[in-house]
Design an enzyme around this catalytic site. Structure first.
Site, short mmCIF file in Angstrom:
data_model
loop_
_atom_site.label_atom_id
_atom_site.label_comp_id
_atom_site.label_asym_id
_atom_site.label_seq_id
_atom_site.Cartn_x
_atom_site.Cartn_y
_atom_site.Cartn_z
N HIS A 38 0.87 -1.18 0.00
CA HIS A 38 0.00 0.00 0.00
C HIS A 38 0.91 1.24 0.00
O HIS A 38 2.02 1.18 0.53
CB HIS A 38 -0.83 -0.06 1.29
CG HIS A 38 -1.91 0.96 1.42
ND1 HIS A 38 -1.68 2.25 1.82
CD2 HIS A 38 -3.25 0.88 1.22
CE1 HIS A 38 -2.83 2.91 1.87
NE2 HIS A 38 -3.80 2.10 1.51
N ASP A 56 3.14 -4.38 8.01
CA ASP A 56 1.91 -3.60 7.88
C ASP A 56 0.75 -4.58 8.06
O ASP A 56 0.43 -5.38 7.18
CB ASP A 56 1.88 -2.96 6.48
CG ASP A 56 0.57 -2.25 6.19
OD1 ASP A 56 -0.35 -2.33 7.02
OD2 ASP A 56 0.47 -1.64 5.11
N GLN A 89 -4.46 -5.14 6.93
CA GLN A 89 -5.45 -6.05 6.34
C GLN A 89 -5.50 -7.41 7.03
O GLN A 89 -6.27 -8.27 6.60
CB GLN A 89 -5.15 -6.27 4.84
CG GLN A 89 -5.34 -5.05 3.99
CD GLN A 89 -6.79 -4.54 3.97
OE1 GLN A 89 -7.73 -5.27 4.25
NE2 GLN A 89 -6.95 -3.28 3.64
N LYS A 138 -10.04 -1.02 10.29
CA LYS A 138 -10.08 -2.26 9.50
C LYS A 138 -10.20 -3.47 10.42
O LYS A 138 -10.03 -4.61 10.01
CB LYS A 138 -8.82 -2.36 8.64
CG LYS A 138 -8.79 -1.23 7.58
CD LYS A 138 -7.62 -1.38 6.67
CE LYS A 138 -7.24 -0.11 5.97
NZ LYS A 138 -8.19 0.31 4.93
N CYS A 157 -4.82 2.49 -3.63
CA CYS A 157 -3.60 3.04 -3.00
C CYS A 157 -2.45 2.07 -3.14
O CYS A 157 -1.64 1.89 -2.19
CB CYS A 157 -3.82 3.38 -1.53
SG CYS A 157 -5.03 4.64 -1.27
C1 LIG Z 1 -2.35 -2.70 3.48
C2 LIG Z 1 -2.73 -1.34 4.04
N1 LIG Z 1 -1.82 -0.64 4.70
C3 LIG Z 1 -2.10 0.56 5.23
C4 LIG Z 1 -3.33 1.13 5.08
C5 LIG Z 1 -3.62 2.46 5.70
O1 LIG Z 1 -4.32 2.26 6.91
P1 LIG Z 1 -4.94 3.44 7.73
O2 LIG Z 1 -6.21 3.83 7.04
O3 LIG Z 1 -5.20 2.86 9.10
O4 LIG Z 1 -3.95 4.53 7.80
C6 LIG Z 1 -4.32 0.45 4.37
C7 LIG Z 1 -5.63 1.07 4.12
O5 LIG Z 1 -6.29 0.77 3.13
C8 LIG Z 1 -4.01 -0.83 3.84
O6 LIG Z 1 -4.91 -1.54 3.17
#
Ligand SMILES: Cc1ncc(COP(=O)(O)O)c(C=O)c1O
Length: 404
Positions: free
Chosen positions: A121, A198, A201, A224, A362
Site C-alpha cells: 500500500h 503492515d 489487512q 479495519k 492506493c
Molecule cells: C495494506 C494497508 N496498509 C495501510 C493502510 C492504511 O491504513 P490506515 O487507514 O489505518 O492509515 C491500508 C488502508 O487501506 C491498507 O490496506
C-alpha cells in the site's frame, strides 16, 4: 461456522437498505463495519465519562484514563506483546509506519538499504521513499510473481549487510495475498535487518502473535478491525522504541520542560504527543473485546470457503479476469473486465445495493505490475454470506448486459 444471523445482528448497519435494496457490504478492506458493542462503548464514553486523560485528579479523568489505559492492556494481551510500553496509539496504520520511518529512520546512513515489496500500500512505500531521498538511502523493491506472491528466492538474494529495514504487508489489500512473514522476518534478522509488518489487512481475519512472529514493529489500523476511524496502534519491541527519538513534540510526551532542556516522557507516552483520540482508543478496546470472542480457526475456514465461492462464481462470468492467484489468500479478490472501466462496475453494482471498491486501491506499483490502471475489488468479513456473493454476481451480470 455460519455467518449466523446473530453475527450480522451485531452489526446494525447491515440491516439497512441502499438504493432500495438490502445493503451488501463487500468493501471491508477499505473499512470494516462496527459492532454494536463498539458503538455503545464509544457512546457510553461520550455520554457518561468524557474527560481528558492522564491529567486530571477528578473522577471523570480517572474513569477515562482507566478506560484508555485498559485498551492498551487489551491490545498488548491480544497481540501477545511483552509490555504496554510497546503499544503506541496512533491515527492508524499510516501513522504507525510514519513513526518508524521518521524516527527509527534517522539511524540510517547514506548507502543503507530499505526493502519494500511490490505489493505494498502507498502507506508502506511513500514514508520509506521519503526517508531514502532525505538520507541518501537505497529503496529496494522485492519483486512478486504473476500469481501475486513475493518471490522468496529473490528476496533472499536481495538481502545483504546493507539492508537495514524490511517493510512488508502481512496481507495485500489489492490481491489478498497472505505473505510468509514469519519466514521473511527470520531471513531479514539473519542479515541484521529490522522488520516492520503492515498489519492493516490482517487483524480482522487472523489472530496475531507478535512474539511468535518476532517482528520488530507491527502496524495496526482500527477501522479495519471493527473499531472507529482515526485510531490505530504501533507495536514495537521495547529495546528499539526506547532508543528512538520522539516523532512529534508537545504535551504528554514530556517529563519536564524548561527553556534550556526538555526531558522526554517514558514509553509509550514519548510517542503520544498531544491529547489523544480518547473515544477512538476506547472503541478500539471494545473492538479487541469483540475479536477476543471470535473463533479465528472457524472464521478462517468460513472466509476461505466464501472466497472460493466468490472466485468460482466470478470465473463463470465471461470476459471477467481475476487479478493474482496467490495460494494463501485472505479477504480480497480483485477483478476486471477488459472493456469496462472499474468505476463503471462500481457505480452499476451500487445501484443494486452492493458496495465494492474500485480504483488503484492506493497500491499503484502493483497496478503497474499487472499493467492496469484500476480494478474492482470485493473484500469480505466474517459477517458476509453466500447470499452477498450471489447478489454481487447478479449485479455484475447486469454490468455485462449494459455494456454488451
Ligand atoms: C495494506 C494497508 N496498509 C495501510 C493502510 C492504511 O491504513 P490506515 O487507514 O489505518 O492509515 C491500508 C488502508 O487501506 C491498507 O490496506
Amino acid at each position: 461456522m455460519n455467518s449466523s444471523s446473530q453475527t450480522r445482528k451485531d452489526f446494525p448497519i447491515l440491516e439497512r437498505n441502499i438504493n432500495n435494496k438490502p445493503l451488501v457490504y463487500l468493501d471491508n478492506a477499505a473499512s470494516t463495519q462496527r459492532p454494536l458493542s463498539v458503538i455503545n462503548a464509544v457512546s457510553n464514553y461520550e455520554m457518561n465519562y468524557h474527560s481528558n486523560v492522564h491529567r486530571g485528579v477528578h473522577k471523570l479523568s480517572e474513569l477515562s484514563t482507566n478506560a484508555f489505559e485498559s485498551s492498551r492492556n487489551k491490545i498488548k494481551n491480544y497481540i501477545n506483546a511483552e509490555s504496554e510500553r510497546e503499544i503506541i496509539f496512533t491515527r492508524g496504520a499510516t501513522e504507525s509506519i510514519n513513526i518508524v520511518a521518521s524516527s527509527f529512520g534517522q539511524s540510517f546512513k547514506s548507502g543503507d538499504e530499505i526493502m519494500v515489496s511490490q505489493m505494498e500500500h502507498h502507506s508502506n512505500i511513500v514514508p520509506w521513499q521519503n526517508i531514502c531521498k532525505k538520507n541518501n538511502l537505497k529503496l529496494i523493491m522485492i519483486p512478486i510473481s504473476k500469481d501475486g506472491e513475493i518471490i522468496l528466492d529473490e528476496f533472499a538474494k536481495l538481502l545483504n549487510s546493507n539492508t537495514k529495514l524490511v517493510a512488508i504487508t502481512h496481507v495485500s489489500n489489492a490481491l489478498g495475498t497472505i505473505n510468509p512473514i514469519k519466514k521473511m522476518i527470520h531471513q531479514a534478522h539473519e542479515k541484521g535487518a529490522v522488520v516492520i509488518i503492515d498489519g492493516a489487512q490482517a487483524m480482522s481475519h487472523m489472530k496475531i502473535d507478535v512474539t511468535e512472529l518476532d517482528c520488530d514493529f507491527y502496524a495496526m489500523s482500527g477501522h479495519k478491525m471493527f473499531a472507529p476511524t482515526g485510531i490505530g496502534a504501533l507495536y514495537g519491541k521495547e529495546k528499539l522504541l526506547d532508543g528512538m527519538p520522539p516523532y512529534q513534540f508537545g504535551g504528554e510526551m514530556i517529563l519536564s520542560v524548561n527553556f534550556k532542556e526538555t526531558i522526554y516522557n517514558e514509553l509509550p507516552y514519548k510517542f503520544e504527543a498531544g491529547t489523544p483520540n480518547i473515544s477512538g482508543v476506547i472503541g478500539l478496546g471494545a473492538a479487541i473485546d469483540y475479536l477476543n470472542n471470535l473463533n479465528f480457526d472457524d472464521i478462517k475456514k468460513y472466509e476461505l470457503n466464501l472466497l472460493n465461492y466468490l472466485s468460482e462464481k466470478l470465473l463463470q462470468i465471461s470476459g471477467l479476469k481475476i487479478i493474482g492467484k496467490p495460494k494463501n489468500r485472505s479477504g480480497v479478490i480483485s477483478f476486471m473486465f477488459d472493456n469496462i472501466h472499474a468505476h463503471d462496475i462500481g457505480t452499476i453494482v451500487d445501484k443494486e445495493g452492493v458496495a465494492i471498491r474500485t480504483g488503484h486501491h492506493c497500491a499503484q506499483p502493483i497496478m503497474d505490475f499487472y499493467e492496469v490502471s484500476a480494478t474492482a475489488r470485493a473484500s469480505i468479513a466474517h459477517y458476509n454470506t453466500k447470499n452477498d456473493i450471489d447478489v454481487l454476481i447478479e449485479a455484475l451480470n447486469k454490468v455485462k448486459e449494459i455494456f454488451s
